[in-house]
Design a protein around this motif. Structure first.
Motif, PDB file in Angstrom:
ATOM      1  N   CYS A  73       0.847  -1.196   0.000  1.00  0.00           N
ATOM      2  CA  CYS A  73       0.000   0.000   0.000  1.00  0.00           C
ATOM      3  C   CYS A  73       0.883   1.246   0.000  1.00  0.00           C
ATOM      4  CB  CYS A  73      -0.915  -0.002   1.217  1.00  0.00           C
ATOM      5  SG  CYS A  73      -2.094   1.367   1.260  1.00  0.00           S
ATOM      6  N   ALA A  74       1.925   1.259   0.841  1.00  0.00           N
ATOM      7  CA  ALA A  74       2.835   2.404   0.901  1.00  0.00           C
ATOM      8  C   ALA A  74       3.514   2.636  -0.439  1.00  0.00           C
ATOM      9  CB  ALA A  74       3.882   2.180   1.995  1.00  0.00           C
ATOM     10  N   TYR A  75       3.937   1.561  -1.089  1.00  0.00           N
ATOM     11  CA  TYR A  75       4.619   1.715  -2.376  1.00  0.00           C
ATOM     12  C   TYR A  75       3.673   2.211  -3.465  1.00  0.00           C
ATOM     13  CZ  TYR A  75       6.468   0.485  -6.938  1.00  0.00           C
ATOM     14  OH  TYR A  75       6.847   0.521  -8.263  1.00  0.00           O
ATOM     15  N   TYR A  76       2.478   1.638  -3.531  1.00  0.00           N
ATOM     16  CA  TYR A  76       1.568   2.005  -4.615  1.00  0.00           C
ATOM     17  C   TYR A  76       0.976   3.402  -4.441  1.00  0.00           C
ATOM     18  CZ  TYR A  76       1.764  -2.240  -7.340  1.00  0.00           C
ATOM     19  OH  TYR A  76       2.194  -3.252  -8.160  1.00  0.00           O
ATOM     20  N   VAL A  77       1.102   3.977  -3.255  1.00  0.00           N
ATOM     21  CA  VAL A  77       0.724   5.381  -3.098  1.00  0.00           C
ATOM     22  C   VAL A  77       1.678   6.277  -3.887  1.00  0.00           C
ATOM     23  CG1 VAL A  77       0.658   7.301  -1.446  1.00  0.00           C
ATOM     24  CG2 VAL A  77      -0.494   5.158  -0.903  1.00  0.00           C
ATOM     25  N   TYR A 105      13.476   0.109   7.134  1.00  0.00           N
ATOM     26  CA  TYR A 105      12.230   0.782   6.749  1.00  0.00           C
ATOM     27  C   TYR A 105      12.249   2.257   7.150  1.00  0.00           C
ATOM     28  CZ  TYR A 105       9.828  -3.424   5.216  1.00  0.00           C
ATOM     29  OH  TYR A 105       9.459  -4.538   4.510  1.00  0.00           O
ATOM     30  N   ARG A 106      12.800   2.551   8.297  1.00  0.00           N
ATOM     31  CA  ARG A 106      12.800   3.949   8.729  1.00  0.00           C
ATOM     32  C   ARG A 106      13.816   4.781   7.955  1.00  0.00           C
ATOM     33  NH1 ARG A 106      11.444   1.856  14.712  1.00  0.00           N
ATOM     34  NH2 ARG A 106       9.189   2.238  14.593  1.00  0.00           N
ATOM     35  N   PHE A 107      14.831   4.144   7.412  1.00  0.00           N
ATOM     36  CA  PHE A 107      15.731   4.842   6.491  1.00  0.00           C
ATOM     37  C   PHE A 107      14.946   5.337   5.274  1.00  0.00           C
ATOM     38  CE2 PHE A 107      18.198   4.341   2.529  1.00  0.00           C
ATOM     39  CZ  PHE A 107      19.149   5.329   2.718  1.00  0.00           C
ATOM     40  N   PHE A 108      14.082   4.467   4.728  1.00  0.00           N
ATOM     41  CA  PHE A 108      13.277   4.874   3.577  1.00  0.00           C
ATOM     42  C   PHE A 108      12.215   5.892   3.960  1.00  0.00           C
ATOM     43  CE2 PHE A 108      14.868   0.776   1.829  1.00  0.00           C
ATOM     44  CZ  PHE A 108      15.401   1.275   0.648  1.00  0.00           C
ATOM     45  N   PHE A 124      13.511  -3.315  -2.327  1.00  0.00           N
ATOM     46  CA  PHE A 124      14.102  -3.540  -1.015  1.00  0.00           C
ATOM     47  C   PHE A 124      13.049  -3.842   0.045  1.00  0.00           C
ATOM     48  CE2 PHE A 124      18.455  -3.376   0.359  1.00  0.00           C
ATOM     49  CZ  PHE A 124      19.147  -3.121  -0.808  1.00  0.00           C
ATOM     50  N   VAL A 125      12.001  -3.021   0.130  1.00  0.00           N
ATOM     51  CA  VAL A 125      11.027  -3.234   1.202  1.00  0.00           C
ATOM     52  C   VAL A 125      10.275  -4.547   1.013  1.00  0.00           C
ATOM     53  CG1 VAL A 125      10.766  -0.785   1.704  1.00  0.00           C
ATOM     54  CG2 VAL A 125       9.249  -1.837   0.030  1.00  0.00           C
ATOM     55  N   VAL A 126      10.040  -4.939  -0.240  1.00  0.00           N
ATOM     56  CA  VAL A 126       9.378  -6.224  -0.501  1.00  0.00           C
ATOM     57  C   VAL A 126      10.322  -7.384  -0.192  1.00  0.00           C
ATOM     58  CG1 VAL A 126       8.352  -7.685  -2.282  1.00  0.00           C
ATOM     59  CG2 VAL A 126       7.779  -5.260  -2.182  1.00  0.00           C
ATOM     60  N   SER A 127      11.592  -7.244  -0.567  1.00  0.00           N
ATOM     61  CA  SER A 127      12.569  -8.291  -0.297  1.00  0.00           C
ATOM     62  C   SER A 127      12.746  -8.510   1.206  1.00  0.00           C
ATOM     63  CB  SER A 127      13.922  -7.933  -0.932  1.00  0.00           C
ATOM     64  OG  SER A 127      14.892  -8.913  -0.631  1.00  0.00           O
ATOM     65  N   VAL A 128      12.805  -7.426   1.971  1.00  0.00           N
ATOM     66  CA  VAL A 128      12.938  -7.551   3.422  1.00  0.00           C
ATOM     67  C   VAL A 128      11.719  -8.252   4.015  1.00  0.00           C
ATOM     68  CG1 VAL A 128      13.029  -6.233   5.575  1.00  0.00           C
ATOM     69  CG2 VAL A 128      14.486  -5.578   3.657  1.00  0.00           C
ATOM     70  N   LEU A 171       4.124   3.280   5.817  1.00  0.00           N
ATOM     71  CA  LEU A 171       5.329   2.468   5.977  1.00  0.00           C
ATOM     72  C   LEU A 171       5.700   2.333   7.450  1.00  0.00           C
ATOM     73  CD1 LEU A 171       7.234   0.971   4.077  1.00  0.00           C
ATOM     74  CD2 LEU A 171       8.752   2.952   4.124  1.00  0.00           C
ATOM     75  N   GLU A 172       5.478   3.372   8.237  1.00  0.00           N
ATOM     76  CA  GLU A 172       5.714   3.271   9.678  1.00  0.00           C
ATOM     77  C   GLU A 172       4.765   2.252  10.312  1.00  0.00           C
ATOM     78  OE1 GLU A 172       6.965   3.551  13.520  1.00  0.00           O
ATOM     79  OE2 GLU A 172       7.991   4.244  11.712  1.00  0.00           O
ATOM     80  N   LEU A 173       3.523   2.209   9.847  1.00  0.00           N
ATOM     81  CA  LEU A 173       2.593   1.190  10.327  1.00  0.00           C
ATOM     82  C   LEU A 173       3.086  -0.208   9.955  1.00  0.00           C
ATOM     83  CD1 LEU A 173      -0.850   2.850   9.440  1.00  0.00           C
ATOM     84  CD2 LEU A 173       0.277   2.726  11.678  1.00  0.00           C
ATOM     85  N   ALA A 174       3.732  -0.325   8.790  1.00  0.00           N
ATOM     86  CA  ALA A 174       4.305  -1.615   8.388  1.00  0.00           C
ATOM     87  C   ALA A 174       5.414  -2.029   9.349  1.00  0.00           C
ATOM     88  CB  ALA A 174       4.842  -1.533   6.957  1.00  0.00           C
ATOM     89  N   VAL A 175       6.224  -1.067   9.807  1.00  0.00           N
ATOM     90  CA  VAL A 175       7.268  -1.377  10.796  1.00  0.00           C
ATOM     91  C   VAL A 175       6.633  -1.923  12.068  1.00  0.00           C
ATOM     92  CG1 VAL A 175       9.102  -0.419  12.231  1.00  0.00           C
ATOM     93  CG2 VAL A 175       8.829   0.367   9.875  1.00  0.00           C
TER      94      VAL A 175
END
Length: 452
Positions: free
Chosen positions: A37-41, A93-96, A132-136, A192-196
């Motif tokens: 969701c974060a990426y497709y935004v 994730y927080r780096f991104f 990267f975020v998908v691979s992690v 993305l923070e919610l994903a963390v």
């Protein structure tokens, strides 16, 4: 209460889950939902900036992405070597997230001419961010789930990603006129923070999952505490630092036929995907000419069909397909579709054939190939799940884009038409099919060793 328990039991059975796996499955699905969701935004924002940069510069932007992957990978694996799982996932994730905030501030400060150049950097960054975020995410999943669980449940987890992608695109479509594209970067950062946070809950939920796939000792389940020979509890896998060096992933791929085979599998997929994308551009351009509305309508219809087929397959087919027919058969599905599709395209490079081929291939990748490919890593050690996997998912993936793009261009220069270009993918598809069969057999061998 009994009716509720019976309902939950039927729901678990419908998706292939077993008692004790519910919390992990829910949080894994939620985590993937939030990541995509974060990426497709921000994906439409990236595409618009790529278009503003000029079509003639896209090849160089993809090259920049590949170089960026090569530079970022050692930094990530350095974190993997030194920090616990929960820590390096949060840091990554927080780096991104920080990057998104910085881009937001820069775009607000620059003028129109400078924004074009910043947009090119953002295009490259977003392409790196996505992989990267998908691979992690998938690295964590292969660490949490045992091989048998991966075969049963990865398809269900993938549903979360599909729904998240659809929601992210809808958020941008619905709010870009109200908020503007820059503010949507902050929306993506928040998601993305919610994903963390979801990854942290998943990390905790892993410890509560005790039931193994085959009814063996619950302590053998991933996340359950094992014991040392002295009888003392061993450290939980999530608390153990993986260690090693930052180049371990590259070294292990080059020294392991199994890992090299997985990297080659990704390479074959991306090369053929790029070829088909270029053929799609050619066929659609010849069919509709300058009618942008008609082109958009066709692409939209294809996306709807892909999403619908993917959701249905992920819910009701993927887990059963992999469980009953095996990982090897699931890996072979997409190269077989590709072999048939390019063969038919060679004889009839028409719009109808292209649409059926592209829809079947994309849905097959999301629903069958991707979960099976991720299952290949469940039988490996933790270092390979985070380091070798990340290198294959990022740099090797983009390398395939480059090989496919430049190969297609050069073959066209030498006079190959649509039919000839399609037929040129038949030998690659055959090699890919053979590789899938070999990897399936290697997986079975390693699975027996992993779960005696």
């Amino acid at each position: 209460m009994n009716a509720e328990t019976g309902l939950l039991a039927r729901l678990r059975a419908s998706v292939g889950a077993r008692p004790g796996e519910g919390a992990v499955l829910v949080w894994a699905t939620t985590y993937y939902f939030l990541v995509l969701c974060a990426y497709y935004v921000i994906r439409p924002i990236r595409d618009d900036m790529g278009a503003a940069s000029g079509a003639e510069n896209l090849a160089w932007l993809f090259t920049g992405t590949m170089v960026g992957m090569l530079l970022v990978h050692p930094l990530y694996t350095s974190l993997v070597s030194k920090l616990r799982r929960r820590q390096f996932i949060g840091w990554t994730y927080r780096f991104f997230i920080l990057n998104l905030v910085v881009f937001y501030l820069i775009f607000r400060a620059v003028d129109a001419s400078q924004a074009v150049w910043v947009g090119r950097v953002f295009f490259i960054w977003t392409s790196i961010f996505n992989l990267f975020v998908v691979s992690v995410f998938w690295s964590l999943l292969t660490d949490v789930f045992r091989p048998g669980q991966g075969k049963r449940l990865f398809g269900v987890v993938a549903v979360g990603g599909t729904v998240g992608a659809m929601l992210g695109a809808s958020i941008t479509t619905g709010l870009v006129g109200l908020m503007g594209p820059l503010n949507l970067m902050l929306v993506s950062a928040l998601i993305l923070e919610l994903a963390v946070r979801a990854s942290h809950v998943l990390d905790k939920a892993e410890a509560a999952m005790r039931l193994s796939d085959d009814g063996t000792d619950p302590a053998s389940e991933v996340g359950a505490p094992s014991t040392t020979t002295a009888g003392a509890p061993a450290p939980a896998s999530s608390e153990a630092v993986i260690g090693g060096g930052m180049l371990d992933g590259i070294k292990h791929i080059l020294s392991s036929p199994y890992l090299l085979g997985i990297a080659s599998l990704i390479l074959f997929y991306t090369i053929s995907s790029t070829f088909l994308y270029f053929q799609q551009v050619d066929v659609v351009a010849r069919t509709f000419g300058e009618d942008r509305a008609a082109r958009t309508q066709v692409f939209g219809a294809m996306d709807i069909a892909v999403n619908a087929l993917t959701l249905l397959a992920q819910l009701f087919v993927t887990g059963r397909f992999i469980k009953w027919l095996g990982v090897g058969a699931a890996l072979a599905f997409l190269p077989l579709v590709t072999l048939i599709g390019f063969g038919v395209m060679g004889f009839a490079p028409t719009l109808a054939v292209l649409i059926v081929f592209q829809v079947a291939r994309r849905a097959g990748n999301f629903a069958i190939q991707r979960p099976a490919r991720e299952a290949l890593f469940t039988v490996l050690g933790r270092s390979d799940k985070y380091k070798a996997k990340n290198f294959s998912d990022t740099f090797v993936y983009r390398l395939g884009d480059q090989v496919g793009a430049w190969s297609y261009t050069w073959m066209g220069v030498f006079g190959l038409g649509l039919s000839g270009l399609a037929f040129s993918m038949v030998p690659l598809s055959l090699a890919w099919l053979a590789l899938a069969g070999w990897l399936g057999r290697q997986y079975l061998t390693k699975e027996k060793v992993k779960t005696p």
